[in-house]
Design a protein around this motif. Structure first.
Motif, mmCIF file in Angstrom:
data_model
loop_
_atom_site.group_PDB
_atom_site.id
_atom_site.type_symbol
_atom_site.label_atom_id
_atom_site.label_comp_id
_atom_site.label_asym_id
_atom_site.label_seq_id
_atom_site.Cartn_x
_atom_site.Cartn_y
_atom_site.Cartn_z
ATOM 1 N N LEU A 1 -10.876 9.320 -26.911
ATOM 2 C CA LEU A 1 -10.270 8.006 -27.105
ATOM 3 C C LEU A 1 -10.346 7.228 -25.797
ATOM 4 O O LEU A 1 -9.785 7.652 -24.783
ATOM 5 N N VAL A 2 -11.026 6.084 -25.810
ATOM 6 C CA VAL A 2 -11.276 5.306 -24.607
ATOM 7 C C VAL A 2 -10.426 4.034 -24.643
ATOM 8 O O VAL A 2 -10.602 3.186 -25.531
ATOM 9 N N HIS A 3 -9.511 3.900 -23.702
ATOM 10 C CA HIS A 3 -8.616 2.748 -23.676
ATOM 11 C C HIS A 3 -9.302 1.517 -23.094
ATOM 12 O O HIS A 3 -10.384 1.588 -22.515
ATOM 13 N N GLY A 4 -8.636 0.378 -23.266
ATOM 14 C CA GLY A 4 -9.131 -0.882 -22.723
ATOM 15 C C GLY A 4 -8.390 -1.262 -21.464
ATOM 16 O O GLY A 4 -8.309 -0.471 -20.523
ATOM 17 N N GLY A 5 -7.810 -2.471 -21.459
ATOM 18 C CA GLY A 5 -7.197 -2.988 -20.249
ATOM 19 C C GLY A 5 -5.809 -2.498 -19.952
ATOM 20 O O GLY A 5 -5.281 -2.740 -18.857
ATOM 21 N N MET A 6 -5.162 -1.829 -20.884
ATOM 22 C CA MET A 6 -3.858 -1.239 -20.663
ATOM 23 C C MET A 6 -4.002 0.270 -20.452
ATOM 24 O O MET A 6 -4.998 0.867 -20.870
ATOM 25 N N PRO A 7 -3.005 0.931 -19.828
ATOM 26 C CA PRO A 7 -3.122 2.371 -19.568
ATOM 27 C C PRO A 7 -3.348 3.188 -20.840
ATOM 28 O O PRO A 7 -2.894 2.820 -21.931
ATOM 29 N N ALA A 8 -4.022 4.307 -20.676
ATOM 30 C CA ALA A 8 -4.369 5.157 -21.817
ATOM 31 C C ALA A 8 -3.152 5.638 -22.604
ATOM 32 O O ALA A 8 -3.171 5.597 -23.841
ATOM 33 N N PRO A 9 -2.073 6.120 -21.958
ATOM 34 C CA PRO A 9 -0.935 6.616 -22.743
ATOM 35 C C PRO A 9 -0.331 5.547 -23.648
ATOM 36 O O PRO A 9 0.075 5.843 -24.781
ATOM 37 N N MET A 10 -0.269 4.309 -23.164
ATOM 38 C CA MET A 10 0.262 3.213 -23.967
ATOM 39 C C MET A 10 -0.694 2.884 -25.111
ATOM 40 O O MET A 10 -0.281 2.685 -26.265
ATOM 41 N N THR A 11 -1.970 2.848 -24.819
ATOM 42 C CA THR A 11 -2.971 2.455 -25.812
ATOM 43 C C THR A 11 -3.011 3.411 -26.996
ATOM 44 O O THR A 11 -3.102 2.984 -28.150
ATOM 45 N N TRP A 12 -2.945 4.714 -26.716
ATOM 46 C CA TRP A 12 -3.163 5.703 -27.765
ATOM 47 C C TRP A 12 -1.896 6.454 -28.153
ATOM 48 O O TRP A 12 -1.974 7.532 -28.762
ATOM 49 N N ALA A 13 -0.730 5.892 -27.866
ATOM 50 C CA ALA A 13 0.531 6.569 -28.191
ATOM 51 C C ALA A 13 0.653 6.877 -29.677
ATOM 52 O O ALA A 13 1.120 7.959 -30.077
ATOM 53 N N LEU B 1 -12.917 11.608 -13.678
ATOM 54 C CA LEU B 1 -11.729 11.006 -14.255
ATOM 55 C C LEU B 1 -10.658 12.066 -14.518
ATOM 56 O O LEU B 1 -10.959 13.243 -14.706
ATOM 57 N N VAL B 2 -9.418 11.624 -14.561
ATOM 58 C CA VAL B 2 -8.332 12.485 -15.024
ATOM 59 C C VAL B 2 -8.246 12.326 -16.537
ATOM 60 O O VAL B 2 -8.184 11.205 -17.052
ATOM 61 N N VAL B 3 -8.267 13.440 -17.241
ATOM 62 C CA VAL B 3 -8.347 13.440 -18.701
ATOM 63 C C VAL B 3 -7.171 14.216 -19.275
ATOM 64 O O VAL B 3 -6.883 15.345 -18.844
ATOM 65 N N HIS B 4 -6.497 13.637 -20.264
ATOM 66 C CA HIS B 4 -5.398 14.318 -20.952
ATOM 67 C C HIS B 4 -5.916 14.900 -22.257
ATOM 68 O O HIS B 4 -6.614 14.224 -23.016
ATOM 69 N N ARG B 5 -5.599 16.157 -22.515
ATOM 70 C CA ARG B 5 -6.030 16.829 -23.730
ATOM 71 C C ARG B 5 -4.822 17.344 -24.504
ATOM 72 O O ARG B 5 -3.890 17.894 -23.924
ATOM 73 N N ASN C 1 -8.495 8.618 -18.523
ATOM 74 C CA ASN C 1 -8.008 7.408 -17.862
ATOM 75 C C ASN C 1 -9.213 6.766 -17.186
ATOM 76 O O ASN C 1 -9.822 7.371 -16.293
ATOM 77 N N ARG C 2 -9.574 5.585 -17.611
ATOM 78 C CA ARG C 2 -10.762 4.937 -17.068
ATOM 79 C C ARG C 2 -10.614 4.733 -15.560
ATOM 80 O O ARG C 2 -9.517 4.595 -15.029
ATOM 81 N N ARG C 3 -11.759 4.704 -14.891
ATOM 82 C CA ARG C 3 -11.770 4.546 -13.436
ATOM 83 C C ARG C 3 -11.012 3.272 -13.031
ATOM 84 O O ARG C 3 -11.239 2.203 -13.583
ATOM 85 N N GLY C 4 -10.104 3.439 -12.071
ATOM 86 C CA GLY C 4 -9.268 2.329 -11.624
ATOM 87 C C GLY C 4 -7.874 2.371 -12.213
ATOM 88 O O GLY C 4 -6.979 1.662 -11.744
ATOM 89 N N PHE C 5 -7.678 3.209 -13.247
ATOM 90 C CA PHE C 5 -6.381 3.337 -13.901
ATOM 91 C C PHE C 5 -5.763 4.684 -13.512
ATOM 92 O O PHE C 5 -6.339 5.733 -13.813
ATOM 93 N N PRO C 6 -4.612 4.674 -12.840
ATOM 94 C CA PRO C 6 -3.975 5.930 -12.429
ATOM 95 C C PRO C 6 -3.732 6.848 -13.624
ATOM 96 O O PRO C 6 -3.466 6.353 -14.731
ATOM 97 N N PRO C 7 -3.859 8.173 -13.393
ATOM 98 C CA PRO C 7 -4.098 8.857 -12.123
ATOM 99 C C PRO C 7 -5.572 9.117 -11.814
ATOM 100 O O PRO C 7 -5.872 9.952 -10.971
#
Length: 265
Positions: free
Chosen positions: A30-42, A17-21, A57-63
């Motif tokens: 922090l594991v997001h749900g159905g919306m992109p990670a940046p939006m979920t955990w802003a 996965l691509v991971v932001h630190r 970013n969960r598999r299937g969610f860019p990048p």
């Protein structure tokens, strides 16, 4: 398209996965749900002064690498790979569908979980005898099964706090997320052994937003099974992590769990 036992998650784990630190301090995944990670955990970015936030970013969610559908079993494998790379493990928080993988990896690797926060995860099994929960589970499967069921779509979006009028203004990542939201392994298949987590002494926080009676009952059931601290934070619908007061409670919980860990090591 709700999937039941048709997808081997091992095949999806070839690429990481691509991971932001960001931030400094003890690690918090922090594991997001159905919306992109940046939006979920802003809203949680304000915690970076005291905590190292690790946001996959969960598999299937860019990048991150593409995937034909969401699968909490694949998420579990991905999270296990991530946690095993963090010395001493990490605090773990999972939101919505992402909470399924978070709970399952906590069961698999409890020694690497400094604490667990579960935010409105669709763990239907925790309240499977409740009529309202059964109806919500059925609605979730109906929504995923057909793009032509307008009634199911409207009801599902209402529970999820999604306004269809916003779709015309969404960026491409969010559009892809909405499409992927109909392609998933059904939460009905998620059957964690809660007792493995409690027996390991993992501190647990369960949060909900008081917008859906069925989700409240699910969260009550999860909290009971995990001997968790239970909090109700209205004001943001399903996106409880954006509700007023969430960060204060979350920060206090993480601090307490970190202190408990240090006192026993």
């Amino acid at each position: 398209m709700t999937l039941e036992g048709t997808f081997d998650p091992v095949e999806s784990s070839a690429e990481p996965l691509v991971v932001h630190r960001s931030g400094t301090g003890p690690p918090v995944v922090l594991v997001h749900g159905g919306m992109p990670a940046p939006m979920t955990w802003a809203a949680q970015q304000e915690l970076t002064a005291d905590w190292s936030l690790i946001v996959p970013n969960r598999r299937g969610f860019p990048p991150s690498p593409t995937a034909p559908w969401q699968d909490f079993l694949a998420d579990t494998d991905d999270l296990a790979d991530l946690l095993e790379q963090i010395p001493g493990g990490a605090h773990l928080a999972g939101f919505s569908y992402g909470g399924l993988g978070a709970v399952l990896v906590a069961e698999r690797l409890p020694h690497l979980i400094r604490s667990l926060t579960v935010i409105e995860a669709p763990l239907w099994i925790a309240a499977e005898d409740d009529d309202a929960v059964r109806e919500l589970a059925e609605l979730s499967d109906r929504f995923a099964a057909s793009v032509d069921d307008a009634e199911a779509e409207a009801e599902f979006f209402a529970v999820a706090g999604v306004d269809p009028k916003m779709f015309a203004e969404l960026d491409e990542d969010v559009r892809q997320a909405l499409e992927l939201g109909r392609k998933l392994r059904s939460p009905r298949e998620a059957k964690p052994r809660f007792e493995t987590i409690t027996e390991a002494g993992v501190p647990v926080l369960v949060a909900s937003g008081e917008h859906s009676p069925a989700l409240e009952r699910v969260c009550d059931g999860v909290a009971e099974r995990l001997a968790a601290r239970r909090v109700h934070l209205p004001g943001a619908g399903h996106a409880v992590q954006h509700a007023p007061g969430f960060n204060t409670i979350f920060d206090e919980f993480l601090t307490s769990a970190e202190q408990q860990r240090r006192s026993t090591t």
